[in-house]
Write a protein that holds these residues in place. Sequence first.
Motif, short mmCIF file in Angstrom:
data_model
loop_
_atom_site.label_atom_id
_atom_site.label_comp_id
_atom_site.label_asym_id
_atom_site.label_seq_id
_atom_site.Cartn_x
_atom_site.Cartn_y
_atom_site.Cartn_z
N GLY A 34 3.73 10.95 20.54
CA GLY A 34 4.00 11.06 21.97
C GLY A 34 3.61 9.84 22.77
O GLY A 34 3.62 9.87 24.00
N TRP A 35 3.27 8.73 22.11
CA TRP A 35 2.88 7.52 22.84
C TRP A 35 3.15 6.29 21.96
O TRP A 35 3.27 6.39 20.73
CB TRP A 35 1.40 7.55 23.23
N HIS A 36 3.25 5.14 22.60
CA HIS A 36 3.32 3.86 21.88
C HIS A 36 2.93 2.77 22.86
O HIS A 36 3.01 2.94 24.09
CB HIS A 36 4.73 3.60 21.33
N TYR A 37 2.48 1.65 22.35
CA TYR A 37 2.17 0.52 23.22
C TYR A 37 2.06 -0.76 22.41
O TYR A 37 1.81 -0.75 21.19
CB TYR A 37 0.88 0.75 24.02
N GLN A 38 2.26 -1.87 23.11
CA GLN A 38 2.05 -3.19 22.53
C GLN A 38 0.64 -3.65 22.87
O GLN A 38 0.20 -3.51 24.02
CB GLN A 38 3.07 -4.18 23.09
N PRO A 39 -0.08 -4.17 21.90
CA PRO A 39 -1.46 -4.56 22.17
C PRO A 39 -1.56 -5.69 23.19
O PRO A 39 -0.70 -6.56 23.26
CB PRO A 39 -1.98 -5.00 20.80
N ASP A 40 -2.63 -5.61 24.00
CA ASP A 40 -2.92 -6.72 24.90
C ASP A 40 -4.14 -7.46 24.36
O ASP A 40 -4.43 -7.41 23.17
CB ASP A 40 -3.14 -6.21 26.33
#
Length: 613
Positions: free
Chosen positions: A228-234
Amino acid sequence: MRHLSPKYLLLSGLLIICSLLKAQNKPVEYLALSARHVSPGNRSYYIDPAKGNDSNSGTTPAKSWKTFKGINRLILSASDNVMVLSPGEFHETMAIVAHGTKEKPVTIKFAPGKYDFFPDGAFKTQLQISNTNDVPYGLKAIALMVDSSRFVNVTGSSALVNLRGKMIESYINHSSNIKLSGLSFDYHRPTVSEFKITELTENHADAVVNHDSEFSIKDSILNWIGEGWHYQPDSYWQQYDPATRMLERLDIPQQNLKYVALTPHLVRIFFKQNPGFQKGMIYQNRDVTRDCAGVFIQKSNNIGLDHIRIYFMHGMGVVSQFSKNLRFTNVSVKAQAGRTCATWADILHFSGCSGKIEVAGSYLSGANDDAINVHGTFLKITEKLSATQVKVKFMHDQTYGFDAFSTGDSIGLVHPASLLTYQNNKLLKVQKLNDKEFLLNLSKPLPEDLQTGDVVENTTATPEVWIHHNTIEKIPTRGILVTTRRKVLIENNIINRTHNSAIMISDDASSWYESGAVKDVSIQNNTFFECGGPVIGVLPENKVASASAVHTGIKITGNKVILKDAQFINASSTSGIRISGNKITPVGAVKDIDKLISLKNCKDIKIYNNQVK
């Protein structure tokens, strides 16, 4: 315990809320208190996700329910028992409302095994949670909920609550005499991702990605994938050293990195200049949006967590907010084998609590922030409306929305620059204007020197604290933060290699607005092993020095300290400091304890019978 207004009861006592249960394409009803049936008491109810059927009566094992829907339609009564007979999947919240008694509590028991909780049909609601309010009006899904209840024991030796998406693992709301024991909590896909650097050259690093950290790579950009989620690392990362068991924060910019998948769990990271990777180190990464808590305890009294195992929590950890008398014993917070991170931020966070807080016999590790934080919240005076009325406001964008005051509370008016209280007063009336502002009517006239910009502390919402016989390690920041005017006893703990101070006593009215001054703190018979300096900090964030001290009554006695740098204690604007009977192993040939202690604007200091060797 404060009176619980009916407007706070489950679903406001007015509405029936439905969530779409995608797995079965049927609505899940969460009934208002007034729509629930009252159990006659002294009955047993059975739930079996493997063999049950919701059309059954639920009153015998052979006629058990399949889901929590049947129990969610009841107000359980004295001596009722709920038995979950076998593990399985649940697409709804266990939403308990129960009215047990001291002699005849209500018991909820989970059989051993893994229970998968999915957020799709879970009860979801808006919650304003201290220090973690990036998404204040987003709906938070809940796995286990105990609401408007009293005398309830939830048990489950060898039962694992396994979250299948971002959820609050347990939510205890407006309840009293609730105990959770024996349960374990984890995430199928933790929201902190990990990899280990196995090879390192001048222009690339090879990283073995943890088996729980699903990812994809497109156009040389890494993308973490969850349920239910995803993101690109900062650039926010943490580095864990398996050899020293030390954890620290790192800035690793991503703009000039290129990722290539060599195998399903092996990634090559190309760079022109190494951004900070080291061979053998494990790197943790997370989305920094503060949108949840692991366990949330709100406006409740006499709450116990005992022999609870937490393998992972998303959000601010166990947050206790404006609750009274909290006892957490034998709580283990430790990552599952093969992982190094157990919690997304703090482990135990107490905001605006009262009565007595006890944390004992616990193992707290693998955090992304502090292990224990106990504090209140300053609100700023924005307008003086009359001699007995002021408007006040939450100032930090992570902390607002909850009820910071109640009628009858005692308050202190504080100069933010000196952090000194210049008047004690009492609230006759509290009016909440919006999520950030309140009107306060006071019992005594306000002093003439009150200024807009001064701050208010709720001194009723300040707890006594006893932290003892715990082990704290693998912490990237501080071990224990505590600011409360009531008695604090920190004893017989082992605190290993925290990156910053083992114990920090602050107080600030300009950054996080975490109040307040301490009056009686004993730190005794602890072992501090190679913690960051100062090992113990008593450092209020006052901007000006005054004749009066901010903090008073600090006793540091009988501790064993092995230093990794030069400073044992750093204190400022504090009086009544006693440092005695400590055994200190310094770095280098230091033999004089005075060289290990820094004191600024402090008075009434006694340092004696310490050993430096």
